[in-house]
Design a protein around this motif. Structure first.
Motif, PDB file in Angstrom:
ATOM      1  N   PHE A  26     111.506  69.625  63.647  1.00 46.32           N
ATOM      2  CA  PHE A  26     112.273  68.514  64.131  1.00 46.32           C
ATOM      3  C   PHE A  26     111.590  67.766  65.446  1.00 46.32           C
ATOM      4  CE2 PHE A  26     116.918  67.064  65.407  1.00 46.32           C
ATOM      5  CZ  PHE A  26     116.427  66.970  66.463  1.00 46.32           C
ATOM      6  N   ALA A  27     110.922  67.668  66.511  1.00 44.33           N
ATOM      7  CA  ALA A  27     110.371  68.152  67.819  1.00 44.33           C
ATOM      8  C   ALA A  27     109.385  66.573  66.877  1.00 44.33           C
ATOM      9  CB  ALA A  27     109.987  68.456  68.525  1.00 44.33           C
ATOM     10  N   ALA A  28     108.562  66.837  66.110  1.00 44.10           N
ATOM     11  CA  ALA A  28     107.592  65.942  65.681  1.00 44.10           C
ATOM     12  C   ALA A  28     108.267  64.458  65.607  1.00 44.10           C
ATOM     13  CB  ALA A  28     107.025  66.277  64.403  1.00 44.10           C
ATOM     14  N   GLN A  29     107.248  63.687  65.872  1.00 37.58           N
ATOM     15  CA  GLN A  29     106.898  62.071  65.552  1.00 37.58           C
ATOM     16  C   GLN A  29     106.681  61.384  64.497  1.00 37.58           C
ATOM     17  OE1 GLN A  29     109.557  59.637  67.862  1.00 37.58           O
ATOM     18  NE2 GLN A  29     110.019  61.043  69.239  1.00 37.58           N
ATOM     19  N   ARG A  76     107.135  67.520  56.822  1.00 38.95           N
ATOM     20  CA  ARG A  76     107.567  66.701  58.060  1.00 38.95           C
ATOM     21  C   ARG A  76     109.532  66.805  57.376  1.00 38.95           C
ATOM     22  NH1 ARG A  76     107.382  60.288  60.386  1.00 38.95           N
ATOM     23  NH2 ARG A  76     109.130  60.307  62.345  1.00 38.95           N
ATOM     24  N   LEU A  77     109.970  66.784  58.473  1.00 36.54           N
ATOM     25  CA  LEU A  77     111.360  66.968  58.011  1.00 36.54           C
ATOM     26  C   LEU A  77     112.450  65.487  57.818  1.00 36.54           C
ATOM     27  CD1 LEU A  77     113.009  69.387  59.969  1.00 36.54           C
ATOM     28  CD2 LEU A  77     112.568  69.910  58.070  1.00 36.54           C
ATOM     29  N   PHE A  78     112.906  65.167  56.496  1.00 37.36           N
ATOM     30  CA  PHE A  78     113.749  64.172  56.189  1.00 37.36           C
ATOM     31  C   PHE A  78     115.443  64.380  55.952  1.00 37.36           C
ATOM     32  CE2 PHE A  78     110.221  60.910  55.905  1.00 37.36           C
ATOM     33  CZ  PHE A  78     109.062  61.228  55.810  1.00 37.36           C
TER      34      PHE A  78
END
Lengths: 184, 264
Positions: A26-29, A76-78
């Motif tokens: 969640f924190a990762a960009q 990654r979360l999408f």
């Protein structure tokens, strides 16, 4: 199937590891590799992969608004595609599709990389300055040295951003050239 | 270059009424090895294709350029196949693939191009699918290098387009009985942003922003407003083909000094 309260590999319980991974993602960009997640979570890569599988299972089972996607060599979360209209209503994104000329240029680079501008133009039959400039500006391709040939022309290859833009895990996710009608 | 009475073994010509699809048929025949470049029936095909493009109510640029490019390459392949081969260079190997002549290389390039068009279509599908997904914070596209907001064109191209509009604007101020309302850059900025937000797909042509403006003063103020919005990163300007129409859309705002009621 491993129960969430059982120990994952190397000791960290899954039901503790999974929310850690969720928080990190969640924190990762940008997409995060399993190795990077393992380093941040203080777990092994094998445990991280197990945790990611469990996180994906939980998100899918409950049909949450987000999903875990493997892309560009990482995770990654999408938001889920089925909720795209709601997200678009909120963000009102202003985006421009790549033009046909830019897409054709990009297809040549993706399948023939590393490739020079002259080689691209020889295939397309037209100049590709604008398309190439557009792709460089959007960071979908980059310069990768020079060809050992007269004039030492610049070579172009696709980037990580290219994989992210098209939702690919790697170049291997592209259809094989022989699947297209023409000769590649 | 006649399309009839071709050399023996020539392709009899495409079937079906659609010349644009006929070009595709010829390419497929070349790929299957069922057509000889020297025997392609192209005169009638190209004439019908051009007639169809001219008669269309609205020109589909992608369709037109695709047809013109492919037809031009077919013509080139046929011409090279009909011309006598170049004399062999000394010591050239007997099984040198180049012995087949430029025509074969040209056909190969044509077929390779067709394959890449299909690959581009696949990329388009991936693009559309991925656009249905959003990461946290939304999508942040990389800022273009150079002057922000300009994509596929330089500032000079924008000035050239402005010059065309300027030449059409009237020098004389139209006679009015009602005192003319002062037009400010700020007011034009707000009007332009309103226009963009109301436009289908959020994009308008550069030319359309000057529509209905009779005087040079109005044209200048509008152009200044456009440049100001580009400078602030509020507009994305792009041009897909040289000398083609310039397209303008709004970008995500960095700051908003032109908010309603703000200072001008």
């Amino acid at each position: 199937m491993t129960s969430p309260d059982q120990l994952a590999l190397h000791g960290l319980p899954l039901n503790r590891l999974v929310p850690i991974l969720e928080a990190l993602l969640f924190a990762a960009q940008e997409p995060v590799t399993p190795a990077r997640l393992a380093e941040a979570a203080g777990a092994s890569e094998a445990a991280v992969l197990e945790g990611l599988a469990e996180l994906r299972r939980q998100l899918n089972e409950s049909r949450r608004g987000i999903e875990l996607v493997e892309v560009a060599g990482g995770y990654r979360l999408f938001t889920r595609p089925e909720y795209a209209e709601y997200v678009q209503a909120l963000l009102q994104p202003v985006r421009a599709y790549l033009s046909p000329a830019t897409l054709e240029t990009l297809a040549v680079i993706a399948y023939r990389q590393p490739v020079t501008r002259a080689e691209i133009e020889a295939i397309r039959g037209v100049q590709c300055d604008r398309a190439l400039k557009n792709l460089l500006e959007r960071e979908l391709v980059r310069e990768a040295g020079r060809k050992d040939a007269p004039g030492r022309p610049i070579l172009y290859v696709t980037t990580q951003a290219f994989l992210e833009y098209f939702g690919l895990r790697s170049l291997a996710d592209l259809p094989p050239p022989e699947s297209f009608g023409g000769r590649q | 270059m006649s399309g009839r009475g071709e050399a023996a073994g020539g392709h009899p010509g495409p079937s079906g009424p659609d010349p644009l699809a006929a070009v595709e048929e010829l390419l497929q025949a070349l790929e299957r090895g069922e057509a000889d470049p020297a025997g392609l029936a192209l005169a009638e095909l190209t004439a019908e294709g051009l007639a169809r493009l001219r008669s269309a109510e609205e020109l589909d640029l992608e369709e037109a350029t695709s047809f013109l490019m492919q037809a031009a390459k077919l013509l080139d392949a046929k011409a090279r196949a009909l011309l006598p081969p170049e004399p062999q260079a000394p010591f050239k190997e007997l099984d040198d693939p180049a012995d087949d002549g430029d025509a074969a290389a040209l056909v190969d390039r044509l077929l390779a191009y067709r394959g890449f068009k299909e690959a581009a279509a696949v990329l388009r599908r991936f693009e559309e699918a991925q656009w249905q997904r959003f990461p946290r914070g939304g999508i942040v596209e990389p800022a273009p290098a150079g002057l922000p907001g300009l994509e596929g064109l330089q500032l000079d191209d924008l000035l050239t387009a402005f010059q065309r509009i300027w030449e059409q604007a009237s020098e004389a101020e139209p006679p009015r009985e009602i005192p003319r309302e002062e037009i400010t850059v700020a007011a034009r900025v707000r009007a332009i942003l309103r226009t963009l937000r109301e436009a289908p797909a959020g994009e308008v042509t550069f030319t359309s922003l000057f529509r209905g403006q009779a005087t040079r003063r109005e044209v200048i103020v509008t152009f200044l407003a456009i440049l100001e919005l580009v400078r602030l990163g509020r507009l994305a300007v792009r041009q897909e083909v040289s000398f083609g129409e310039i397209l303008i859309r709004e970008c995500a705002p960095a700051r908003q000094p032109w908010a309603e009621g703000g200072a001008s």
